[in-house]
Design a protein around this motif. Structure first.
Motif, PDB file in Angstrom:
ATOM      1  N   ILE A 166      -6.370   2.330 -16.169  1.00 22.61           N
ATOM      2  CA  ILE A 166      -5.316   1.324 -16.009  1.00 22.61           C
ATOM      3  C   ILE A 166      -4.098   2.052 -15.455  1.00 22.61           C
ATOM      4  O   ILE A 166      -3.479   2.873 -16.143  1.00 22.61           O
ATOM      5  N   MET A 167      -3.764   1.762 -14.213  1.00 23.47           N
ATOM      6  CA  MET A 167      -2.759   2.556 -13.496  1.00 23.47           C
ATOM      7  C   MET A 167      -1.388   1.894 -13.553  1.00 23.47           C
ATOM      8  O   MET A 167      -1.258   0.696 -13.317  1.00 23.47           O
ATOM      9  N   GLU A 168      -0.391   2.714 -13.833  1.00 22.77           N
ATOM     10  CA  GLU A 168       0.973   2.202 -13.967  1.00 22.77           C
ATOM     11  C   GLU A 168       1.887   2.648 -12.834  1.00 22.77           C
ATOM     12  O   GLU A 168       3.088   2.410 -12.881  1.00 22.77           O
ATOM     13  N   GLN A 169       1.316   3.262 -11.768  1.00 21.18           N
ATOM     14  CA  GLN A 169       2.177   3.893 -10.768  1.00 21.18           C
ATOM     15  C   GLN A 169       2.628   2.964  -9.650  1.00 21.18           C
ATOM     16  O   GLN A 169       3.135   3.413  -8.633  1.00 21.18           O
ATOM     17  N   TYR A 170       2.468   1.656  -9.836  1.00 23.80           N
ATOM     18  CA  TYR A 170       2.922   0.738  -8.781  1.00 23.80           C
ATOM     19  C   TYR A 170       4.416   0.936  -8.504  1.00 23.80           C
ATOM     20  O   TYR A 170       5.238   1.020  -9.424  1.00 23.80           O
ATOM     21  N   TYR A 171       4.732   1.013  -7.232  1.00 27.01           N
ATOM     22  CA  TYR A 171       6.136   0.931  -6.831  1.00 27.01           C
ATOM     23  C   TYR A 171       6.197   0.202  -5.493  1.00 27.01           C
ATOM     24  O   TYR A 171       5.256   0.266  -4.694  1.00 27.01           O
ATOM     25  N   PRO A 172       7.266  -0.527  -5.239  1.00 26.86           N
ATOM     26  CA  PRO A 172       7.340  -1.342  -4.024  1.00 26.86           C
ATOM     27  C   PRO A 172       7.529  -0.475  -2.786  1.00 26.86           C
ATOM     28  O   PRO A 172       8.501   0.277  -2.670  1.00 26.86           O
ATOM     29  N   THR A 173       6.583  -0.560  -1.884  1.00 29.13           N
ATOM     30  CA  THR A 173       6.655   0.181  -0.627  1.00 29.13           C
ATOM     31  C   THR A 173       6.007  -0.659   0.469  1.00 29.13           C
ATOM     32  O   THR A 173       5.544  -1.786   0.218  1.00 29.13           O
ATOM     33  N   TYR A 174       5.981  -0.127   1.671  1.00 27.68           N
ATOM     34  CA  TYR A 174       5.432  -0.815   2.839  1.00 27.68           C
ATOM     35  C   TYR A 174       6.136  -2.163   3.009  1.00 27.68           C
ATOM     36  O   TYR A 174       7.339  -2.189   3.265  1.00 27.68           O
ATOM     37  N   ARG A 175       5.465  -3.282   2.813  1.00 21.70           N
ATOM     38  CA  ARG A 175       6.075  -4.596   3.029  1.00 21.70           C
ATOM     39  C   ARG A 175       6.389  -5.332   1.726  1.00 21.70           C
ATOM     40  O   ARG A 175       6.619  -6.550   1.741  1.00 21.70           O
ATOM     41  N   ALA A 176       6.392  -4.617   0.615  1.00 20.21           N
ATOM     42  CA  ALA A 176       6.636  -5.273  -0.676  1.00 20.21           C
ATOM     43  C   ALA A 176       7.976  -5.995  -0.703  1.00 20.21           C
ATOM     44  O   ALA A 176       8.134  -6.994  -1.429  1.00 20.21           O
ATOM     45  N   HIS A 177       8.927  -5.532   0.096  1.00 20.79           N
ATOM     46  CA  HIS A 177      10.249  -6.176   0.096  1.00 20.79           C
ATOM     47  C   HIS A 177      10.198  -7.589   0.666  1.00 20.79           C
ATOM     48  O   HIS A 177      11.153  -8.343   0.513  1.00 20.79           O
ATOM     49  N   TRP A 178       9.089  -7.945   1.316  1.00 20.97           N
ATOM     50  CA  TRP A 178       8.928  -9.317   1.800  1.00 20.97           C
ATOM     51  C   TRP A 178       8.653 -10.286   0.641  1.00 20.97           C
ATOM     52  O   TRP A 178       8.764 -11.502   0.825  1.00 20.97           O
ATOM     53  N   TYR A 179       8.246  -9.756  -0.507  1.00 19.92           N
ATOM     54  CA  TYR A 179       7.807 -10.576  -1.630  1.00 19.92           C
ATOM     55  C   TYR A 179       8.657 -10.234  -2.854  1.00 19.92           C
ATOM     56  O   TYR A 179       8.372  -9.239  -3.550  1.00 19.92           O
ATOM     57  N   PRO A 180       9.653 -11.028  -3.167  1.00 22.17           N
ATOM     58  CA  PRO A 180      10.561 -10.697  -4.280  1.00 22.17           C
ATOM     59  C   PRO A 180       9.846 -10.452  -5.600  1.00 22.17           C
ATOM     60  O   PRO A 180      10.270  -9.598  -6.393  1.00 22.17           O
ATOM     61  N   GLU A 181       8.749 -11.148  -5.836  1.00 20.67           N
ATOM     62  CA  GLU A 181       8.064 -11.043  -7.126  1.00 20.67           C
ATOM     63  C   GLU A 181       7.348  -9.701  -7.329  1.00 20.67           C
ATOM     64  O   GLU A 181       6.990  -9.353  -8.458  1.00 20.67           O
TER      65      GLU A 181
ATOM     66  N   CYS B 121       0.829  -1.209   0.000  1.00 20.95           N
ATOM     67  CA  CYS B 121       0.000   0.000   0.000  1.00 20.95           C
ATOM     68  C   CYS B 121       0.865   1.261   0.000  1.00 20.95           C
ATOM     69  O   CYS B 121       1.727   1.444   0.862  1.00 20.95           O
ATOM     70  N   GLN B 122       0.586   2.136  -0.956  1.00 21.59           N
ATOM     71  CA  GLN B 122       1.334   3.389  -1.058  1.00 21.59           C
ATOM     72  C   GLN B 122       0.848   4.431  -0.059  1.00 21.59           C
ATOM     73  O   GLN B 122       1.517   5.446   0.146  1.00 21.59           O
ATOM     74  N   ASN B 123      -0.302   4.189   0.539  1.00 17.92           N
ATOM     75  CA  ASN B 123      -0.833   5.085   1.569  1.00 17.92           C
ATOM     76  C   ASN B 123      -0.943   4.361   2.913  1.00 17.92           C
ATOM     77  O   ASN B 123      -1.877   4.585   3.669  1.00 17.92           O
ATOM     78  N   TYR B 124       0.041   3.511   3.196  1.00 17.55           N
ATOM     79  CA  TYR B 124      -0.073   2.671   4.386  1.00 17.55           C
ATOM     80  C   TYR B 124      -0.121   3.475   5.682  1.00 17.55           C
ATOM     81  O   TYR B 124      -0.669   3.016   6.690  1.00 17.55           O
TER      82      TYR B 124
END
Length: 302
Positions: free
Chosen positions: A260-275, A91-94
């Motif tokens: 169709i949104m392209e602004q995904y970036y790894p934040t919050y706990r995304a580093h727990w999931y390599p994919e 979540c980018q607004n975590y």
């Protein structure tokens, strides 16, 4: 005759007041989002949303980053509610959705915020992450409408909404803006910690479209009524874009307005999931847009 928001008809008939009373009764064994925790929020019990009888907001104001039919030239009047009924690990607004930051407000205070945003010239009231505070929103709309609120209501949701809530909102909300995050239930459970998301999400989108139809724009290109869907493209095709756009085109409407949104970036706990611990590639985004076109969708906000 100019635009008139849906909720004014219910105000005049007395139905809006009845909806408020019914919604607060639902809080006593809460089923106002798809978790259906059945806790008594009026008695201070907390369910998954961690919100009691009062809504909590983190911020509000004119927002110029929304889709063009919403932001116009004076902004969309956004109200960001604290907490969320999803647990998106990226979540980018975590800070808003996953923490307790914010201020509890009475319905009268929430109504005053709505009227303030209208006074500032905002084109609509944009309720962000509203699924768990439907009762409080309805109470505020009743007060605000009695005091002169006359702009459209936007229900800006993660798409994990209950039929009970949507029935209460029928004839109140002018513009539904749900996310369609996932096509696969196991992927939804892994990355947003929610059960049965596709089934619940698709049923909610069907009901939203039944209520308001395709997105309608006025002579200035501003949205007045209808459905606007958001879909965030995830790395490695994990969101299931092809299945989602096919569902929209075939089971909702080929005229669906889709961002169709392209602004995904790894934040919050995304580093727990390599994919998912990377941004999407230009090719992944191109493929998502192409899938929408191939499905028959043409009203794309990119």
């Amino acid at each position: 005759m100019g635009f008139q928001p849906s909720y004014l008809k219910l105000l005049e008939s007395g139905e809006l007041k009845r909806r408020v009373e019914t919604a607060y009764a639902h809080l006593e064994a809460c089923d106002l989002c798809a978790w259906k925790c059945r806790v008594n929020r009026r008695a201070g019990q907390l369910g998954v949303c961690r919100t009691g009888e009062k809504a909590k907001i983190s911020s509000y104001g004119p927002h110029f980053g929304e889709e063009a039919p919403l932001r116009g030239w004076r902004g969309s009047g956004t109200i960001f509610f604290t907490h969320c009924n999803l647990r998106c690990q990226y979540c980018q607004n975590y800070e808003i959705s996953q923490t307790d930051a914010g201020v509890e407000v009475e319905p009268e205070e929430l109504a005053e915020i709505m009227l303030r945003l209208q006074h500032l010239g905002c084109h609509n009231i944009n309720l962000v992450s509203p699924s768990h505070v439907v009762a409080q929103i309805l109470a505020a709309v009743l007060i605000a409408a009695q005091a002169g609120l006359r702009i459209p209501l936007v229900y800006n949701t993660g798409g994990y909404d209950s039929m009970e809530s949507l029935q209460l909102l029928d004839g109140v909300v002018d513009i539904y803006m749900p996310d369609m995050k996932y096509a696969d239930a196991e992927i939804a459970k892994r990355y947003s910690r929610i059960p049965n998301y596709p089934q619940i999400n698709q049923a909610a989108v069907r009901e939203m479209h039944r209520q308001v139809g395709d997105l309608q724009l006025d002579e200035n290109g501003l949205a007045t009524r209808g459905l606007l869907v958001r879909h965030l493209v995830l790395p490695n095709h994990l969101a299931g874009t092809e299945a989602i756009v096919r569902f929209l085109a075939q089971e909702i409407s080929p005229h669906t307005y889709l961002n169709i949104m392209e602004q995904y970036y790894p934040t919050y706990r995304a580093h727990w999931y390599p994919e998912i611990n990377r941004r999407i590639t230009p090719e992944e985004y191109r493929q998502a847009v192409e899938a929408a076109h191939q499905a028959g969708l043409y009203r794309l906000d990119r």
